[in-house]
Design an enzyme around this catalytic site. Structure first.
Site, PDB file in Angstrom:
ATOM      1  N   HIS A  46       8.568   3.049   9.274  1.00  0.00           N
ATOM      2  CA  HIS A  46       8.320   2.204  10.436  1.00  0.00           C
ATOM      3  C   HIS A  46       7.054   2.687  11.148  1.00  0.00           C
ATOM      4  CE1 HIS A  46       9.259  -0.390  13.802  1.00  0.00           C
ATOM      5  NE2 HIS A  46       8.976   0.609  14.609  1.00  0.00           N
TER       6      HIS A  46
ATOM      7  N   MET B  40      10.410  -7.287   4.243  1.00  0.00           N
ATOM      8  CA  MET B  40      10.588  -7.986   5.515  1.00  0.00           C
ATOM      9  C   MET B  40      11.926  -8.747   5.556  1.00  0.00           C
ATOM     10  SD  MET B  40       8.027  -6.974   7.115  1.00  0.00           S
ATOM     11  CE  MET B  40       7.882  -8.002   8.566  1.00  0.00           C
TER      12      MET B  40
ATOM     13  N   ASP C 156      16.097  -0.177  12.903  1.00  0.00           N
ATOM     14  CA  ASP C 156      15.255   1.009  13.106  1.00  0.00           C
ATOM     15  C   ASP C 156      15.969   2.108  13.891  1.00  0.00           C
ATOM     16  OD1 ASP C 156      13.133  -0.323  11.793  1.00  0.00           O
ATOM     17  OD2 ASP C 156      12.567  -1.328  13.640  1.00  0.00           O
TER      18      ASP C 156
ATOM     19  N   SER D  35       0.826  -1.204   0.000  1.00  0.00           N
ATOM     20  CA  SER D  35       0.000   0.000   0.000  1.00  0.00           C
ATOM     21  C   SER D  35       0.865   1.261   0.000  1.00  0.00           C
ATOM     22  CB  SER D  35      -0.984  -0.001   1.171  1.00  0.00           C
ATOM     23  OG  SER D  35      -0.332   0.227   2.383  1.00  0.00           O
ATOM     24  N   ASN D  36       2.033   1.196   0.621  1.00  0.00           N
ATOM     25  CA  ASN D  36       2.941   2.355   0.543  1.00  0.00           C
ATOM     26  C   ASN D  36       3.461   2.540  -0.874  1.00  0.00           C
ATOM     27  OD1 ASN D  36       3.528   3.819   3.177  1.00  0.00           O
ATOM     28  ND2 ASN D  36       3.538   1.686   3.834  1.00  0.00           N
TER      29      ASN D  36
ATOM     30  N   ASN E 290      13.482   3.815   4.943  1.00  0.00           N
ATOM     31  CA  ASN E 290      12.491   2.840   5.414  1.00  0.00           C
ATOM     32  C   ASN E 290      11.365   3.589   6.110  1.00  0.00           C
ATOM     33  OD1 ASN E 290      11.461   0.219   6.111  1.00  0.00           O
ATOM     34  ND2 ASN E 290      12.231   0.534   8.191  1.00  0.00           N
TER      35      ASN E 290
ATOM     36  N   GLU F  58      23.115   0.474  10.121  1.00  0.00           N
ATOM     37  CA  GLU F  58      23.378  -0.947  10.378  1.00  0.00           C
ATOM     38  C   GLU F  58      22.593  -1.501  11.563  1.00  0.00           C
ATOM     39  OE1 GLU F  58      27.565  -1.884   9.942  1.00  0.00           O
ATOM     40  OE2 GLU F  58      27.684  -0.688   8.114  1.00  0.00           O
TER      41      GLU F  58
HETATM   42  C1  GRF Z   1       3.797  -0.842   6.975  1.00  0.00           C
HETATM   43  O1  GRF Z   1       3.150  -1.004   8.194  1.00  0.00           O
HETATM   44  C2  GRF Z   1       5.149  -0.248   7.215  1.00  0.00           C
HETATM   45  O2  GRF Z   1       5.178   0.635   8.280  1.00  0.00           O
HETATM   46  C3  GRF Z   1       5.983  -1.454   7.509  1.00  0.00           C
HETATM   47  O3  GRF Z   1       5.482  -2.451   6.669  1.00  0.00           O
HETATM   48  C4  GRF Z   1       4.131  -2.175   6.337  1.00  0.00           C
HETATM   49  C5  GRF Z   1       4.033  -2.123   4.840  1.00  0.00           C
HETATM   50  O4  GRF Z   1       2.738  -2.078   4.384  1.00  0.00           O
HETATM   51  N1  GRF Z   1       7.384  -1.144   7.298  1.00  0.00           N
HETATM   52  P1  GRF Z   1       2.467  -2.017   2.831  1.00  0.00           P
HETATM   53  O5  GRF Z   1       3.040  -3.304   2.214  1.00  0.00           O
HETATM   54  O6  GRF Z   1       3.105  -0.798   2.268  1.00  0.00           O
HETATM   55  O7  GRF Z   1       0.957  -1.995   2.704  1.00  0.00           O
END
Ligand code: GRF
Length: 218
Positions: free
Chosen positions: A108, A89, A144, A13-14, A106, A141
């Protein structure tokens, strides 16, 4: 215009929000390649629907460093300048970071440095914080721990579940990730130690939020 490589593992979704903002002319970027370590994820469909190049780079049987070397080769072959982790991931190793120093970002779903790690929505609820949020940061490194570019804050309600809180946070993720990329594209991000200064960005209002809102003042 900044050339992006977007790394995904899931729904994307991002990725979608970034695509939409690029298509709407709000972000001066071009997605050179979308890479997933997992086959058949929805993020790949999204890329295809928008005519963007995508590929699956499976991690099975590879050491982390070997995998990252493959990533580096693929990203360089696609002329990527900025790597955007969007729900990717995998733990990134120095192999990738040294090839793209301060060029990996990234998002978070918490207000870092609080609540690093994965599946932090329930953790935030259980801790009892009244505010949660999201953070876009450069990747270093640690886990988060990188320099923070932009954050958004949302309230946590008494009846929140991990699902309702993650939906509220995700809405803001979709705004701040594109905003961070645009600031990068405009060359506004100035690194000073662990701080990132957003040169020329408007100042957030000197406002306050109290949750629950006080009832004894008007
Ligand atoms: C989001 O919650 C982001 O904060 C985390 O992974 C998730 C990604 O969601 N890093 P999407 O695949 O972009 O919907």
């Amino acid at each position: 215009m900044v050339k992006l490589g977007v790394l995904v593992s899931g729904s994307g979704s991002n990725l979608q929000a970034i695509i939409d903002n690029i298509e709407a002319g709000r972000v001066d970027a071009k997605i050179q390649i979308v890479i997933s370590n997992v086959p058949d994820v929805y993020a790949l469909e999204r890329a295809k629907k928008h005519g963007l190049p995508s590929l699956v780079l499976p991690h099975k049987g590879l050491e982390r460093e070997e995998y990252d070397q493959k990533l580096v080769e693929t990203l360089k072959a696609h002329d990527v300048e900025l790597i955007v982790l969007a729900g990717f991931m995998r733990i990134i190793t120095p192999v990738l970071l040294r090839a793209f120093p301060m060029k990996v970002i990234n998002i978070h779903p918490a207000l870092l440095p609080a609540f690093p790690g994965t599946h932090v929505w329930q953790t935030q609820i259980d801790y009892g914080v009244r505010f949660a949020g999201c953070t876009v940061h450069f990747v270093d490194e640690g886990t988060d721990t990188g320099a923070i570019i932009i954050q958004a804050v949302v309230p946590v309600y008494d009846d929140d579940t991990a699902d309702t809180l993650s939906a509220r946070i995700l809405k803001q993720e979709h705004k701040i990730y594109s905003q961070a990329i645009q600031m990068y594209a405009e060359g506004r991000l100035e690194i000073q130690g662990h701080r990132v200064l957003a040169k020329g960005a408007p100042k957030a209002p000197d406002a306050f939020l109290i949750n629950p809102p006080p009832t004894i003042f008007e």
